[in-house]
Structures are given as structure tokens and as C-alpha cells.
Design a protein around this motif. Structure first.
Motif, PDB file in Angstrom:
ATOM      1  N   LYS A 166      49.716  67.170  72.534  1.00  0.00           N
ATOM      2  CA  LYS A 166      49.831  66.843  71.109  1.00  0.00           C
ATOM      3  C   LYS A 166      51.292  66.813  70.668  1.00  0.00           C
ATOM      4  N   LYS A 167      52.103  67.748  71.174  1.00  0.00           N
ATOM      5  CA  LYS A 167      53.537  67.745  70.854  1.00  0.00           C
ATOM      6  C   LYS A 167      54.182  66.474  71.389  1.00  0.00           C
ATOM      7  N   ASP A 168      53.806  66.093  72.624  1.00  0.00           N
ATOM      8  CA  ASP A 168      54.352  64.868  73.214  1.00  0.00           C
ATOM      9  C   ASP A 168      53.973  63.647  72.387  1.00  0.00           C
ATOM     10  N   VAL A 169      52.728  63.599  71.934  1.00  0.00           N
ATOM     11  CA  VAL A 169      52.266  62.468  71.125  1.00  0.00           C
ATOM     12  C   VAL A 169      53.053  62.397  69.824  1.00  0.00           C
ATOM     13  N   CYS A 170      53.259  63.525  69.199  1.00  0.00           N
ATOM     14  CA  CYS A 170      54.025  63.568  67.942  1.00  0.00           C
ATOM     15  C   CYS A 170      55.450  63.087  68.172  1.00  0.00           C
ATOM     16  N   SER A 171      56.068  63.575  69.219  1.00  0.00           N
ATOM     17  CA  SER A 171      57.430  63.170  69.548  1.00  0.00           C
ATOM     18  C   SER A 171      57.501  61.676  69.847  1.00  0.00           C
ATOM     19  N   MET A 172      56.542  61.175  70.607  1.00  0.00           N
ATOM     20  CA  MET A 172      56.525  59.754  70.944  1.00  0.00           C
ATOM     21  C   MET A 172      56.249  58.895  69.716  1.00  0.00           C
ATOM     22  N   SER A 173      55.431  59.374  68.807  1.00  0.00           N
ATOM     23  CA  SER A 173      55.162  58.635  67.577  1.00  0.00           C
ATOM     24  C   SER A 173      56.432  58.492  66.750  1.00  0.00           C
ATOM     25  N   LYS A 174      57.214  59.569  66.675  1.00  0.00           N
ATOM     26  CA  LYS A 174      58.485  59.511  65.951  1.00  0.00           C
ATOM     27  C   LYS A 174      59.436  58.537  66.631  1.00  0.00           C
TER      28      LYS A 174
END
Length: 110
Positions: free
Chosen positions: A66-74
Motif C-alpha cells: 500500500k505504501k508503494d502504491v501511494c508513492s507510485m501514485s504520487k
């Protein structure tokens, strides 16, 4: 055998052993008599502990993903903004180029 994301994980063999014990609870059902399970309390307790341990590991991996997804979304949003700026710049250069092409045509006619 259960497929994992990272087979090179050093705890992989321990997890496989835990999964085998956990799967024991599901495989003990005898053919033809699906209502009867022949597991001791200790076997069930071990299977539960292993399943709970696996659950905690999956929760940790999920949190990391989930942290990776958030970072990638940004990062995607930043790249979209940057792309938009470049598209605007290209359009501006096309207009400027058109202007200069017209100027050249006017000078060539004169």
C-alpha cells in the motif's frame, strides 16, 4: 506447494513447513465422510498458530505494498504534470515555428 512472491526469501522453507502444518487441517477430512475431522487439539492449535503467523506476515506485506502504491501514485501525478508542461511547451514552439515559417515566406516573396 503454495506460490510465493519471493521464492528467494530465507524464511521461505520455514513458511512452507508452517503452511504444510496449516494445510494438514484441511486435508484430514476422510473421503466419503466429510463431517468427521480427526485432529488433536494440539494439531489444531499448531495449525491456528501457523495460520495466524502467516496472516500477520501477509498484513505486513500488504501494508508495504500500500505504501508503494501511494508513492507510485504520487510519482504518476508528478509525471503527468511534467508531461502536461512539455505538451504546452511543444504547442508554444509549434506556434512560434509557424510564425517564423510565415516570416520566411513573406521574405522569400519580397
Amino acid at each position: 506447494m503454495v506460490a510465493t512472491w519471493d521464492d528467494s526469501d530465507p524464511s521461505s522453507s520455514e513458511e512452507e513447513s508452517d503452511e504444510e502444518v496449516a494445510n494438514l487441517a484441511f486435508m484430514v477430512i476422510e473421503e466419503g465422510n466429510e463431517d468427521e475431522v480427526n485432529l488433536s487439539f494440539d494439531e489444531l492449535q499448531d495449525a491456528y498458530k501457523n495460520l495466524f503467523h502467516e496472516y500477520k506476515n501477509v498484513c505486513i506485506k500488504n501494508k508495504s505494498i500500500k505504501k508503494d502504491v501511494c508513492s507510485m501514485s504520487k510519482e504518476i501525478e508528478n509525471l503527468r504534470n511534467e508531461n502536461s508542461k512539455y505538451i504546452s511547451e511543444i504547442e508554444s514552439l509549434k506556434i512560434e515555428n509557424s510564425y517564423y515559417m510565415n516570416e520566411i515566406d513573406v521574405l522569400n516573396v519580397s
